[in-house]
Design a protein around this motif. Sequence first.
Motif, short mmCIF file in Angstrom:
data_model
loop_
_atom_site.label_atom_id
_atom_site.label_comp_id
_atom_site.label_asym_id
_atom_site.label_seq_id
_atom_site.Cartn_x
_atom_site.Cartn_y
_atom_site.Cartn_z
N GLU A 128 10.63 -22.71 4.08
CA GLU A 128 10.28 -23.72 5.08
C GLU A 128 8.78 -23.79 5.30
O GLU A 128 8.20 -24.87 5.39
N ALA A 129 8.13 -22.64 5.34
CA ALA A 129 6.67 -22.62 5.51
C ALA A 129 5.99 -23.30 4.33
O ALA A 129 5.05 -24.09 4.51
N PHE A 130 6.47 -23.05 3.12
CA PHE A 130 5.88 -23.66 1.93
C PHE A 130 6.03 -25.18 1.96
O PHE A 130 5.09 -25.91 1.69
N TYR A 140 -1.83 -23.33 8.22
CA TYR A 140 -1.05 -22.12 8.48
C TYR A 140 -0.84 -21.92 9.98
O TYR A 140 0.23 -21.51 10.42
N ALA A 141 -1.86 -22.22 10.78
CA ALA A 141 -1.73 -22.09 12.23
C ALA A 141 -0.67 -23.06 12.77
O ALA A 141 0.14 -22.69 13.63
N LEU A 147 7.09 -22.69 13.60
CA LEU A 147 8.16 -21.76 13.25
C LEU A 147 8.17 -20.50 14.11
O LEU A 147 8.98 -19.61 13.88
N ALA A 148 7.26 -20.44 15.09
CA ALA A 148 7.15 -19.27 15.96
C ALA A 148 6.88 -18.00 15.14
O ALA A 148 7.54 -16.99 15.29
N LEU A 149 5.89 -18.11 14.25
CA LEU A 149 5.49 -16.99 13.39
C LEU A 149 4.00 -16.76 13.57
O LEU A 149 3.26 -17.67 13.92
N SER A 150 3.57 -15.54 13.26
CA SER A 150 2.13 -15.28 13.28
C SER A 150 1.51 -15.93 12.04
O SER A 150 2.18 -16.16 11.03
#
Length: 170
Positions: A128-130, A140-141, A147-150
Amino acid sequence: MSPTPAPSAHRAVHALYTAHHGWLQDWLRRRLGCAHRAADLAQDTFVRVLLRPQVLPTLREPRAYLTTLAKGVVSEHWRRQALERAYLEALAALPEPHALSPEDRLQLLQTLDEIDAMLDGLPPRAREAFVLSQLEGLTYAQIGARLALSERTVKRYMAQAFERCLALVE
């Protein structure tokens, strides 16, 4: 190319297929509401079994194993359909001069399917990030926020995705 499974593995796959194919197809049909799609996805599930015959000798709960594989196959099926639907909606929204020919559409859909297959081995969040990075152009931010990820996790996921793509291209 993967090595050919040993004859004992062939027998184990055959026995699993014979004993559980009908049950699996019925299980899929009840969830999907379509006998034809259930038949296709049952076959896809057994293709995954063929790719991992070494699991069969230690298999204690064959239906639980098949259910787990089938859930992944169904998830992949819905993901591909959603991707194709989103693409077709985006195409429909294009002004007429920019619309693609049927041949170009087919080629683009096949390319999207190949990309999806390349990303198939990734964890869902990495995939999903990709997609958010490459198709939606998010930073990325922004991906991390969505996605509630660092941001560090997003970078790790992107590295995994790029490594997978490079490995498959080579």
